[in-house]
Design a protein around this motif. Sequence first.
Motif, mmCIF file in Angstrom:
data_model
loop_
_atom_site.group_PDB
_atom_site.id
_atom_site.type_symbol
_atom_site.label_atom_id
_atom_site.label_comp_id
_atom_site.label_asym_id
_atom_site.label_seq_id
_atom_site.Cartn_x
_atom_site.Cartn_y
_atom_site.Cartn_z
ATOM 1 N N PHE A 15 -3.522 -29.194 27.695
ATOM 2 C CA PHE A 15 -3.632 -27.783 27.315
ATOM 3 C C PHE A 15 -2.553 -27.417 26.304
ATOM 4 C CE2 PHE A 15 -3.406 -23.119 28.153
ATOM 5 C CZ PHE A 15 -4.712 -22.840 27.791
ATOM 6 N N ALA A 16 -1.331 -27.941 26.514
ATOM 7 C CA ALA A 16 -0.237 -27.645 25.595
ATOM 8 C C ALA A 16 -0.399 -28.371 24.267
ATOM 9 C CB ALA A 16 1.101 -28.023 26.229
ATOM 10 N N SER A 17 -1.107 -29.502 24.260
ATOM 11 C CA SER A 17 -1.219 -30.302 23.038
ATOM 12 C C SER A 17 -2.462 -29.969 22.217
ATOM 13 C CB SER A 17 -1.212 -31.794 23.377
ATOM 14 O OG SER A 17 -2.340 -32.135 24.159
ATOM 15 N N LEU A 18 -3.328 -29.094 22.738
ATOM 16 C CA LEU A 18 -4.520 -28.674 21.996
ATOM 17 C C LEU A 18 -4.311 -27.267 21.454
ATOM 18 C CD1 LEU A 18 -7.327 -29.914 24.440
ATOM 19 C CD2 LEU A 18 -6.432 -31.091 22.423
ATOM 20 N N ASN A 19 -4.679 -27.049 20.200
ATOM 21 C CA ASN A 19 -4.515 -25.736 19.574
ATOM 22 C C ASN A 19 -5.485 -24.730 20.209
ATOM 23 O OD1 ASN A 19 -4.436 -23.477 17.864
ATOM 24 N ND2 ASN A 19 -4.014 -24.729 16.063
ATOM 25 N N PRO A 20 -4.969 -23.697 20.899
ATOM 26 C CA PRO A 20 -5.867 -22.775 21.603
ATOM 27 C C PRO A 20 -6.717 -21.912 20.674
ATOM 28 C CG PRO A 20 -3.621 -21.927 21.634
ATOM 29 C CD PRO A 20 -3.550 -23.310 21.044
ATOM 30 N N GLY A 40 -14.404 -28.978 18.320
ATOM 31 C CA GLY A 40 -14.911 -29.716 17.157
ATOM 32 C C GLY A 40 -13.893 -29.774 16.036
ATOM 33 N N ARG A 41 -13.222 -28.662 15.782
ATOM 34 C CA ARG A 41 -12.211 -28.633 14.728
ATOM 35 C C ARG A 41 -11.002 -29.487 15.108
ATOM 36 N NH1 ARG A 41 -10.888 -25.057 10.434
ATOM 37 N NH2 ARG A 41 -9.175 -26.086 9.314
ATOM 38 N N ILE A 42 -10.601 -29.426 16.379
ATOM 39 C CA ILE A 42 -9.449 -30.209 16.854
ATOM 40 C C ILE A 42 -9.691 -31.703 16.659
ATOM 41 C CG2 ILE A 42 -8.230 -30.910 18.957
ATOM 42 C CD1 ILE A 42 -8.526 -27.983 19.905
ATOM 43 N N VAL A 43 -10.890 -32.162 17.009
ATOM 44 C CA VAL A 43 -11.188 -33.600 16.928
ATOM 45 C C VAL A 43 -11.418 -34.053 15.491
ATOM 46 C CG1 VAL A 43 -12.791 -35.410 17.689
ATOM 47 C CG2 VAL A 43 -12.127 -33.591 19.273
ATOM 48 N N SER A 44 -11.936 -33.188 14.641
ATOM 49 C CA SER A 44 -12.297 -33.601 13.281
ATOM 50 C C SER A 44 -11.174 -33.435 12.259
ATOM 51 C CB SER A 44 -13.529 -32.827 12.803
ATOM 52 O OG SER A 44 -13.279 -31.431 12.779
#
Length: 554
Positions: free
Chosen positions: A386-391, A396-400
């Motif tokens: 949760f802390a390492s993913l942009n909320p 889709g944007r996070i992975v790409s």
Amino acid sequence: MSAGQGSALLQIESLSIPIPGGGDRAFAVQGIDLTLHAGEILCVVGESGSGKSMSANAVMGLLPSYMQPSAGRILFQGRDLLTLPEDELRKLRGSAIGMIFQEPLSALNPVMRVGQQIAEVLQVHGVSDAVQVERRVAELMAFVGLPDPERMRAAYPFRLSGGQRQRVMIAMALALEPAILIADEPTTALDVTTQARILALIQSIQRSRRAGSDGQATAMGVMFITHDFGVVAEIADRVAVMEKGVLVEVGHAEQVLNAPRHPYTQRLIAAVPRRRTGLRDAVAESPPVLDVRKLSKTYASGGGWFGARRVVRAVDDVSFTVRRGETLGIVGESGSGKSTIGKCLLKLVDVDGGQMLFNGRDIAAMSAHAFRPLRKGIQMVFQDPFASLNPRQTVGRIVSDGPVASGKTRAEAEARARELLALVGLEASSFDRYPNEFSGGQRQRVGIARALALDPQVLVADESVSALDVSVQAQVLALLHQLQQRLQIALVFITHDLRVAAQVCDTVLVMHQGRIVERGSPQQIFDRPQDAYTQRLIAAVPGQQWNPTQAHAT
């Protein structure tokens, strides 16, 4: 474990707590009946969202305003806690019913010294004599085993280790010798040795403390909330298993652990980590993809006018190799240097000495600019997804974004992201959703998909399953193993959970104070440990006398 057959201290009767509209089910807790006896440790077990903590918060009167019980009673000393006004509940909290929260750093006030926070519990409940308060604070800090109490009481929470902060929370909960102690996941994400000390402390408290406002001594009852069956096997007298807000099984610990009746309990126990067989032939013959030689990293702090300079050798002359398709486990306590090695491998921190050969090229000596083309070959799965993913970004944007930064077109990157989300077991709709819409296990799957988006040859997993439920943990571990088999990725698995390391690793390194003190196969490390530190680590693993394989077979 004590018999735990004293009089009833707490009775939860037909308790139901509805969830506001839009949830995945109608009730957070539905129709549960549960009794806590004097002198027993009752472990409440289940996955995240099962209603364990919600039930505890209902006892403490700490439910949010939008989630209030719609039915049932919670009886303590003949009074229904659900009907008491707030001022009466406030008198009971801390004095008659104490609670240890899961995350002490967020539960403690960051701008108050820990001694003041323990003293505040006494002062709020009417202890006004300053000398008496000081004496009691010192007594409590010594009782819970905090080193150098005089110095520790003046420290702020961020200065303490995780285990020390948990001990402060225990001291606060015990300040007025409550009749009931509720412990909500108090050992989650702690080292095995720290966990063992906390469990032993809670057991000793339960045996030695007495409470009773009527003058009659009554043994303390402990409600221990956990998802770790090793902990259950270590300390429980009775076990209550919850699934999606419903109590599905209650019984003596021996019966629930060794002859579980409900299919959900059986599935939970089946997910407990088990030993894996030795090194696969294909791994043993594959070439090294990562060769670390005499790696060193030192941290220094202080040295100004107001303090002495402090130097910590976080990584001290460490060497190891990882082959394609191999899982190398790095285990040890907090501060042993495990995570620092992971940061060095990704060049998130500069190294002070040694070599890190990635496919024969020394990346330790490379500048950030020179390393950038190679960065995609070594990726990390972080401990807290949760802390390492942009909320603010969709999954889709996070992975790409990584592939786009590495030269792919947005269309190519998004197509690859959709493939990876399906590969890690997420629905197609996940692509357009945000991280807060997922469970912890699902967020960790997103983190794995992001790490795989750049087709790495080495994956560094830093405590990637330490805070997950046992069933979700099993799913993530199985996923990592399947992906590794399919893609022949080298996996550096950093963990403090020795049971997980025994299940997933081909080779294990044991770290202590920045150095490797022992290395070998899981069988060598766990069955025939040579170093005294390794022996202490293994001895601290909870529930070692319990055989989950035999229990599931029953």
